[in-house]
Design a protein around this motif. Structure first.
Motif: not given
Length: 392
Positions: A301-311, A320-323
């Motif tokens: 998401s290029r920083g737009a919702c990184d934390e929310e999406a991973i959570e 599998y979860v990757a950033l």
């Protein structure tokens, strides 16, 4: 400072800092003066702010400052010249916040390429700050973060200490307890004019209105029918991609070849724009998806919702979860999630950076490295399940 009003408007101790100093390199011309509904882009932004309850407006100019100012009706807005605009957004934030009246309690940080944010939305953010006294108020639309962000004066020094081409998002990780997210019904917080195609899509008010109507009426999950896909819905591994840049699109195409079901999480995309996708998740809520023991999530998401999406991905027990991010950004995201209370055990499952180390040199190769890692991780997971079943 070039020009400006000396007295803050009565009735509000909230300022707006409009960042309009950039050189618009991707656009190829002074983006601030592109016409939207017969007005320069930045004029429309100023008009929206002036119709809100904001008490003071600071307009930060840099590239083509004189030409831009000549085309504007300032209506009392202060104009601040950032001579160091080539150093990035951090220098504009510093210039704008430094010019704010000492009586101001908080400031909205407004991007000059977002002309469709409603005045009512700005008022909602201000009201939320007055109600909660949060350090940072962030608007969201269907769970996706947008702009503008409201900053309490208590964080001004920290923001003014930023340097380079980074925005105030850089301080969010240190203030998790002081952040309030406010859901708004204004898709304008997500719409920006970054490239020529964005301008062509949004410049016409009629087509823009139709698009906004369609977005508001779109379901939380848009699913391609069996007739459209031309195949029955077998139990296939699922890949959820948060983001829609070229790498994400390439990853979707490659994964389709390997038989994955493709879900794209994006509030603005529709299925017709991405034939590889089986569904589009318009609301950032993974619980809306059918349960799966074979789900793989790539956050791009290029920083737009990184934390929310991973959570979200961790909450639904994704395999599998990757950033997709560099190591420094990845560490910031993990630190932020740790402060929010996500366990270290859960965070060890997150692959940062995403993909196997193959010396990838472009988006296509990055996509290939991620898919290779997903396949390897999936085979390992299935083997473990098989061995566990044999031992039972």
């Amino acid at each position: 400072m070039i020009d400006g009003a000396d007295v803050m408007t009565e009735g509000s101790r909230i300022a707006a800092v409009v960042l309009a100093a950039g050189a618009s390199t991707r656009m190829g011309t002074a983006k601030q003066l592109l016409q939207i509904d017969g007005r320069p882009l930045v004029q429309q932004v100023l008009d929206n702010v002036q119709r809100s309850v904001v008490g003071e407006i600071i307009l930060v100019l840099g590239h083509s400052a004189e030409a831009i100012q000549q085309e504007l009706k300032l209506e009392g807005a202060k104009v601040v010249l950032n001579e160091n605009f080539l150093q990035g957004m951090g220098s504009s934030l510093k210039s704008g916040l430094a010019a704010i009246d000492s009586k101001v309690q908080a400031a909205l940080i407004i991007l000059a390429d977002q002309p469709f944010v409603r005045p009512e939305t700005l008022d909602q953010l201000i009201a939320e700050h007055e109600r909660t006294r949060a350090q940072i108020v962030i608007p969201t639309y269907r769970g996706f973060r947008g702009n503008p962000v409201l900053l309490d004066r208590s964080v001004f020094p920290e923001v003014m200490g930023l340097s380079g081409d980074i925005g105030c998002r850089a301080i969010f990780g240190e203030h998790q307890d002081g952040i309030v997210k406010l859901e708004v019904g204004d898709v304008g917080i997500l719409l920006d004019i970054d490239q020529r195609k964005d301008y062509e899509n949004l410049r016409n008010s009629k087509s823009r209105g139709e698009r906004e109507k369609n977005l508001l009426q779109s379901p939380d999950v848009e699913t391609r029918t069996t007739a459209e896909s031309g195949e029955a819905p077998p139990q296939r591994p699922e890949l959820v991609i948060v983001g829609k840049d070229f790498m994400a699109l390439t990853l979707a195409r490659l994964s389709r070849l390997l038989g994955f079901t493709i879900t794209v999480a994006d509030p603005l995309m529709n299925l017709s724009e991405m034939p590889e996708a089986d569904r589009v998740l318009h609301t950032l809520n993974f619980s809306l998806l059918a349960a799966s023991h074979d789900r793989h999530v790539v956050v791009a998401s290029r920083g737009a919702c990184d934390e929310e999406a991973i959570e979200q991905a961790l909450d639904v027990k994704s395999t599998y979860v990757a950033l997709v991010a560099n190591k420094k950004r990845g560490e910031e995201v993990l630190r932020s999630l740790r402060r929010k209370g996500v366990s270290q055990e859960a965070l060890t499952q997150v692959k940062v950076p995403a993909g196997l180390e193959i010396g990838a040199g472009g988006p296509e190769e990055v996509a290939l490295s991620i898919l290779a890692e997903i396949v390897a991780n999936r085979r390992k997971h299935l083997s473990a399940l098989c061995n566990a079943a044999k031992g039972a």
